[in-house]
Design a protein around this motif. Structure first.
Motif, PDB file in Angstrom:
ATOM      1  N   GLU A 113      10.809  80.908  63.929  1.00 40.96           N
ATOM      2  CA  GLU A 113      11.035  80.430  62.574  1.00 40.96           C
ATOM      3  C   GLU A 113      12.001  81.356  61.847  1.00 40.96           C
ATOM      4  O   GLU A 113      11.889  82.581  61.942  1.00 40.96           O
ATOM      5  CB  GLU A 113       9.714  80.368  61.795  1.00 40.96           C
ATOM      6  CG  GLU A 113       9.902  79.989  60.328  1.00 40.96           C
ATOM      7  CD  GLU A 113       8.599  79.817  59.569  1.00 40.96           C
ATOM      8  OE1 GLU A 113       8.574  80.124  58.361  1.00 40.96           O
ATOM      9  OE2 GLU A 113       7.606  79.361  60.178  1.00 40.96           O
ATOM     10  N   ALA A 201      12.485  76.197  55.868  1.00 44.74           N
ATOM     11  CA  ALA A 201      12.212  76.933  57.101  1.00 44.74           C
ATOM     12  C   ALA A 201      12.737  76.106  58.267  1.00 44.74           C
ATOM     13  O   ALA A 201      12.647  74.870  58.261  1.00 44.74           O
ATOM     14  CB  ALA A 201      10.716  77.177  57.255  1.00 44.74           C
ATOM     15  N   LEU A 203      12.901  75.786  62.600  1.00 45.50           N
ATOM     16  CA  LEU A 203      12.429  76.189  63.924  1.00 45.50           C
ATOM     17  C   LEU A 203      13.607  76.071  64.880  1.00 45.50           C
ATOM     18  O   LEU A 203      14.138  74.976  65.093  1.00 45.50           O
ATOM     19  CB  LEU A 203      11.278  75.279  64.383  1.00 45.50           C
ATOM     20  CG  LEU A 203      10.606  75.689  65.694  1.00 45.50           C
ATOM     21  CD1 LEU A 203       9.851  77.004  65.526  1.00 45.50           C
ATOM     22  CD2 LEU A 203       9.639  74.590  66.176  1.00 45.50           C
ATOM     23  N   PRO A 237       5.661  82.109  62.611  1.00 46.31           N
ATOM     24  CA  PRO A 237       5.969  80.694  62.325  1.00 46.31           C
ATOM     25  C   PRO A 237       4.919  79.997  61.464  1.00 46.31           C
ATOM     26  O   PRO A 237       4.298  79.011  61.881  1.00 46.31           O
ATOM     27  CB  PRO A 237       6.055  80.087  63.723  1.00 46.31           C
ATOM     28  CG  PRO A 237       5.086  80.891  64.523  1.00 46.31           C
ATOM     29  CD  PRO A 237       5.219  82.310  64.005  1.00 46.31           C
ATOM     30  N   PHE A 240       5.359  76.140  60.962  1.00 50.51           N
ATOM     31  CA  PHE A 240       5.369  75.224  62.106  1.00 50.51           C
ATOM     32  C   PHE A 240       4.108  75.325  62.959  1.00 50.51           C
ATOM     33  O   PHE A 240       4.057  74.822  64.076  1.00 50.51           O
ATOM     34  CB  PHE A 240       6.613  75.492  62.957  1.00 50.51           C
ATOM     35  CG  PHE A 240       7.878  75.344  62.168  1.00 50.51           C
ATOM     36  CD1 PHE A 240       8.360  74.098  61.835  1.00 50.51           C
ATOM     37  CD2 PHE A 240       8.560  76.465  61.702  1.00 50.51           C
ATOM     38  CE1 PHE A 240       9.512  73.946  61.078  1.00 50.51           C
ATOM     39  CE2 PHE A 240       9.719  76.339  60.944  1.00 50.51           C
ATOM     40  CZ  PHE A 240      10.180  75.070  60.633  1.00 50.51           C
TER      41      PHE A 240
END
Length: 247
Positions: A113, A201, A203, A237, A240
Motif C-alpha cells: 500500500e 490509497a 495497492l 496495508p 486493503f
C-alpha cells in the motif's frame, strides 16, 4: 486490569521471528499461533488505549518494523484492539473469518500500500480563480459595497463554490489518470481537513513503487509547488485488509 493482549496484526505462520521489538507500554512483541494464523501482540497493561500520537506511531512502527524485516504480507489490526484471551479471539475473528482472511493474504501477496494526500490553500485558489476568470471577478467586484439581497449573496457564493469544485476535480483527475492505471486497487478516503482535496490509497506491486513515486514527482513538478503532496511510500496495508462484518 486482568491480563490481556494488545494485537498489532496477523501473519501466516510462523510469522515474524526474533524481531526484538517494543510495543505499547514498552512491552516485548511476540507471536501467538491462533487457528491457522500468527498473531503479533504484546502484553496489555490497559483495558483501553488512548489514540495519542505516540501510541498510534508505536502501533504502526511495530507493523512496519516487521515488514522491513521481510514479513511483508500482513493483515494490520486497527489501533486499540485488546483481547482478554486467545479463545475469544478465535471465536470472534480468526475462526469465523478464516476464509476471508486467507483471500486477503492472497490479494496482498507481493503487493504494497502507498498513499497520496493532496492539500491546497483555498484563499489562494480563489484568487487564482478570479484572475483566470475576469467575468466572474468583475461580477463579484461590482457587488462590493452594495447592499445585497440574500439571493444575490447566495448566487455569487454558489458560482464561486462550483468553480472551485471544478478546479478541485481537475486536480483529482490528474492524479487518477496518472496513477490509477498502475494500481491493482484504489481506495479513496474521506478528506480530513478543509485544505485537503484528495486522500487515496493504492495497492501496487512491491517492485513498482519507484516507478509510482517518479510519477508522483512528475505531477508535483507540473504544479510547481501550488499544492502540498504527501506521499507515503511505506505503510501497512490498512486500506486493503478490511474484513466486512455482516449484521
Amino acid at each position: 486490569m486482568k491480563s490481556g493482549f494488545y494485537v498489532y496484526g496477523i501473519f501466516l505462520p510462523p510469522g515474524p521471528q526474533n524481531l526484538s521489538l517494543q510495543g505499547l507500554d514498552k512491552e516485548a512483541v511476540n507471536i501467538q499461533i491462533v487457528d491457522e494464523f500468527a498473531v503479533l501482540y504484546s502484553m496489555a497493561k490497559q483495558e483501553r488505549y488512548l489514540a495519542s500520537r505516540r501510541n498510534l506511531v508505536t502501533h504502526e512502527k511495530v507493523l512496519e518494523s516487521a515488514m522491513e524485516a521481510g514479513y511483508r504480507n500482513v493483515l494490520p489490526m486497527r489501533f486499540g484492539l485488546v483481547v482478554s484471551d486467545w479463545e475469544k479471539f478465535s471465536q470472534q475473528l480468526t475462526n469465523p473469518f478464516e476464509q476471508v482472511m486467507k483471500e486477503l493474504f492472497a490479494k496482498l501477496e507481493n503487493n504494497r500500500e502507498v498513499g497520496i494526500k493532496v492539500y491546497w490553500e483555498p484563499d489562494a485558489e480563489i484568487q487564482k480563480l478570479l484572475v483566470e476568470n475576469p467575468e466572474l471577478k468583475s461580477k463579484r467586484d461590482s457587488l462590493v459595497g452594495k447592499n445585497l439581497s440574500m439571493d444575490e449573496v447566495i448566487q455569487i457564493g454558489q458560482t464561486i463554490e462550483q468553480e472551485m469544485n471544478n478546479r478541485k476535480q481537475d486536480v483529482i483527475e490528474i492524479f487518477q489518470t496518472t496513477l490509477n492505471e498502475m494500481a491493482i486497487e484504489v481506495v479513496e478516503n474521506d478528506l480530513q481537513t478543509e485544505k485537503m482535496i484528495y486522500n487515496a490509497a493504492y495497492l501496487i506491486p512491491w517492485e513498482k513503487e519507484s516507478e509510482f513515486g517518479e510519477k508522483v514527482e512528475v505531477i508535483d513538478s507540473k504544479f510547481e509547488g501550488r499544492f502540498k503532496i504527501r506521499y507515503n511510500s511505506f505503510t501497512a496495508p490498512f486500506n486493503f485488509a478490511r474484513i466486512e462484518q455482516k449484521d
